[in-house]
Design a protein around this motif. Structure first.
Motif, PDB file in Angstrom:
ATOM      1  N   UNK A   1      54.341 -13.061   4.832  1.00  0.00           N
ATOM      2  CA  UNK A   1      53.370 -12.221   4.820  1.00  0.00           C
ATOM      3  C   UNK A   1      53.181 -11.597   3.687  1.00  0.00           C
ATOM      4  N   UNK A   2      52.044 -11.233   3.697  1.00  0.00           N
ATOM      5  CA  UNK A   2      51.886 -10.183   2.048  1.00  0.00           C
ATOM      6  C   UNK A   2      52.138  -8.533   3.291  1.00  0.00           C
ATOM      7  N   UNK A   3      53.472  -7.870   2.472  1.00  0.00           N
ATOM      8  CA  UNK A   3      53.594  -6.474   2.730  1.00  0.00           C
ATOM      9  C   UNK A   3      52.208  -5.306   2.317  1.00  0.00           C
TER      10      UNK A   3
ATOM     11  N   UNK B   1      55.658  -7.285  -2.901  1.00  0.00           N
ATOM     12  CA  UNK B   1      56.204  -7.214  -1.831  1.00  0.00           C
ATOM     13  C   UNK B   1      55.362  -7.772  -1.110  1.00  0.00           C
ATOM     14  N   UNK B   2      56.920  -8.906  -0.209  1.00  0.00           N
ATOM     15  CA  UNK B   2      55.816 -10.221   0.921  1.00  0.00           C
ATOM     16  C   UNK B   2      57.150 -10.009   1.631  1.00  0.00           C
ATOM     17  N   UNK B   3      57.169 -10.434   2.909  1.00  0.00           N
ATOM     18  CA  UNK B   3      58.326 -10.170   4.121  1.00  0.00           C
ATOM     19  C   UNK B   3      58.332 -11.499   4.861  1.00  0.00           C
ATOM     20  N   UNK B   4      59.168 -11.884   5.656  1.00  0.00           N
ATOM     21  CA  UNK B   4      59.092 -13.489   6.632  1.00  0.00           C
ATOM     22  C   UNK B   4      60.777 -13.659   7.718  1.00  0.00           C
ATOM     23  N   UNK B   5      59.616 -12.489   8.966  1.00  0.00           N
ATOM     24  CA  UNK B   5      60.883 -12.321   9.711  1.00  0.00           C
ATOM     25  C   UNK B   5      61.703 -13.881  10.767  1.00  0.00           C
ATOM     26  N   UNK B   6      62.264 -13.778  11.239  1.00  0.00           N
ATOM     27  CA  UNK B   6      63.128 -15.401  11.785  1.00  0.00           C
ATOM     28  C   UNK B   6      61.863 -15.485  13.168  1.00  0.00           C
ATOM     29  N   UNK B   7      61.693 -17.383  12.840  1.00  0.00           N
ATOM     30  CA  UNK B   7      60.539 -17.793  13.298  1.00  0.00           C
ATOM     31  C   UNK B   7      59.001 -17.609  12.921  1.00  0.00           C
TER      32      UNK B   7
END
Length: 119
Positions: free
Chosen positions: A46-48, A36-42
């Protein structure tokens, strides 16, 4: 090529919980490393968290240790991310990914599911 479909995102208050699911196509799910990865605005993606084909070995980024749990059900071709004690900084689009059994790379990505944590 394996296809991945995430679900379970939504809007939750700080301190709440969500469980994300990632369903994979194909017959060889039980050989995949899942992540699982995530990407916040701007921000960059990133790896979770990740786990190996059997689920015996798991890895987490420091910011989610003790709050998030990654798991899998190979009979259902599904990986999960249980997220507890959510914080506003967890707000992001969450993506699942599949990789080979040795975890050397990621060869397939889902479309992402939005998680929004309000303060």
């Amino acid at each position: 090529q394996v296809q991945l479909v995430e679900s379970g995102g939504g809007l939750v208050q700080a301190g709440g919980s969500l469980r994300l699911s990632c369903v994979a196509s194909g017959r060889t799910f039980n050989t995949y490393t899942m992540g699982w990865f995530r990407q916040a605005p701007g921000k960059a993606r990133e790896f979770v968290a990740s786990l190996n084909w059997s689920g015996a070995n798991t890895y987490y980024t420091d910011s989610v240790k003790g709050r998030f749990t990654i798991s899998r059900d190979n009979a259902k071709n599904t990986a999960y991310l249980q997220m507890n004690s959510l914080k506003p900084e967890d707000t992001a689009v969450y993506f699942c990914a599949a990789g080979p059994i040795d975890g050397s790379t990621w060869f397939s990505w889902g479309q992402g599911t939005q998680v929004t944590v309000s303060s």
